[in-house]
Design a protein around this motif. Sequence first.
Motif, short mmCIF file in Angstrom:
data_model
loop_
_atom_site.label_atom_id
_atom_site.label_comp_id
_atom_site.label_asym_id
_atom_site.label_seq_id
_atom_site.Cartn_x
_atom_site.Cartn_y
_atom_site.Cartn_z
N ARG A 131 66.58 -5.65 18.43
CA ARG A 131 65.73 -4.46 18.25
C ARG A 131 64.28 -4.76 18.59
O ARG A 131 63.39 -3.97 18.30
CB ARG A 131 65.85 -3.95 16.81
N GLN A 132 64.03 -5.90 19.19
CA GLN A 132 62.68 -6.32 19.56
C GLN A 132 61.72 -6.31 18.37
O GLN A 132 60.55 -5.92 18.48
CB GLN A 132 62.09 -5.45 20.69
N GLN A 165 54.16 -0.78 1.43
CA GLN A 165 53.30 -0.74 2.62
C GLN A 165 54.14 -0.69 3.90
O GLN A 165 53.82 0.07 4.83
CB GLN A 165 52.34 -1.93 2.64
N LEU A 166 55.20 -1.49 3.96
CA LEU A 166 56.06 -1.47 5.14
C LEU A 166 56.71 -0.09 5.33
O LEU A 166 56.81 0.42 6.45
CB LEU A 166 57.13 -2.55 5.04
N THR A 167 57.14 0.50 4.22
CA THR A 167 57.74 1.83 4.29
C THR A 167 56.71 2.86 4.76
O THR A 167 57.01 3.74 5.57
CB THR A 167 58.32 2.23 2.92
N ALA A 168 55.48 2.74 4.27
CA ALA A 168 54.42 3.66 4.68
C ALA A 168 54.09 3.49 6.16
O ALA A 168 53.87 4.47 6.88
CB ALA A 168 53.17 3.44 3.82
N PHE A 169 54.05 2.25 6.63
CA PHE A 169 53.85 2.02 8.08
C PHE A 169 54.99 2.66 8.87
O PHE A 169 54.76 3.31 9.89
CB PHE A 169 53.80 0.51 8.38
N ARG A 170 56.21 2.48 8.41
CA ARG A 170 57.37 3.00 9.13
C ARG A 170 57.39 4.53 9.17
O ARG A 170 57.67 5.14 10.20
CB ARG A 170 58.66 2.50 8.47
N GLN A 179 50.11 -1.77 15.47
CA GLN A 179 51.08 -2.86 15.59
C GLN A 179 52.10 -2.82 14.46
O GLN A 179 53.30 -2.93 14.68
CB GLN A 179 50.33 -4.20 15.61
N MET A 180 51.62 -2.63 13.23
CA MET A 180 52.54 -2.59 12.10
C MET A 180 53.37 -1.31 12.09
O MET A 180 54.53 -1.33 11.68
CB MET A 180 51.77 -2.74 10.78
N ASN A 181 52.82 -0.20 12.57
CA ASN A 181 53.62 1.02 12.70
C ASN A 181 54.81 0.78 13.63
O ASN A 181 55.94 1.19 13.35
CB ASN A 181 52.78 2.18 13.25
N ALA A 185 58.71 0.57 12.22
CA ALA A 185 59.55 1.68 12.68
C ALA A 185 60.98 1.22 12.98
O ALA A 185 61.91 2.03 12.98
CB ALA A 185 58.94 2.32 13.93
N LYS A 186 61.16 -0.07 13.21
CA LYS A 186 62.48 -0.60 13.59
C LYS A 186 63.23 -1.21 12.41
O LYS A 186 64.31 -1.78 12.59
CB LYS A 186 62.30 -1.65 14.69
#
Length: 203
Positions: A131-132, A165-170, A179-181, A185-186
């Motif tokens: 998924r890169q 935070q990861l969920t919010a970026f996603r 970059q984190m978005n 997202a993956k």
Amino acid sequence: MFAALLAVPALSLAAGEAAPAKVAKPDLVKGAATYAAVCVACHAADGNSAIAANAKLAQQHPEYLVKQLQEFKSGKRKNAIMQGFAAALSDEDMRNISYWVASKPVKPGFAKDKALVALGERIYRGGISDRQVPACAGCHSPTGAGIPSQYPRLGGQHAEYTATQLTAFRDGGRNNSLQMNQVAAKLNDREIRAVADYIAGLR
């Protein structure tokens, strides 16, 4: 020729150009006082928040903390509570607070979910190739220490805070790092929980 090149800055200053302004050194005494007045209730006296939903700030790179405070104040990073606090801070306040709390040692955390920690380690260290998804360690270092001025320290951070935070970026709730978005997202919920739990135990 070399001597002529060296002379150019002197000539331009003589022509009336102002020398670059020096940024004052952070005042750690003022930083401690402002932190105690504004930040301590949520982030603890030494920056090691005991509340899993609130970030540990101790030993974080000060440049990163200043950037986040500025973006809370401007609204680029959305959080009603933090925006309210940051709105009252000057750039000097932000620098003083950030450098003071960065000087405090972070208390180590621990991974808690044995069923997920192996998956979290694989993602953190090797990414997800089909998924890169890049390895987190590439930017945040194998120990989670990050890279000053570029990538924040993650090691020992509360798993709940990191997962949020990861969920919010996603999901688009946090948009102050393209970059984190793109990376988040993956990731699915299980992968986010796994990597957040693994990060909590890094030291």
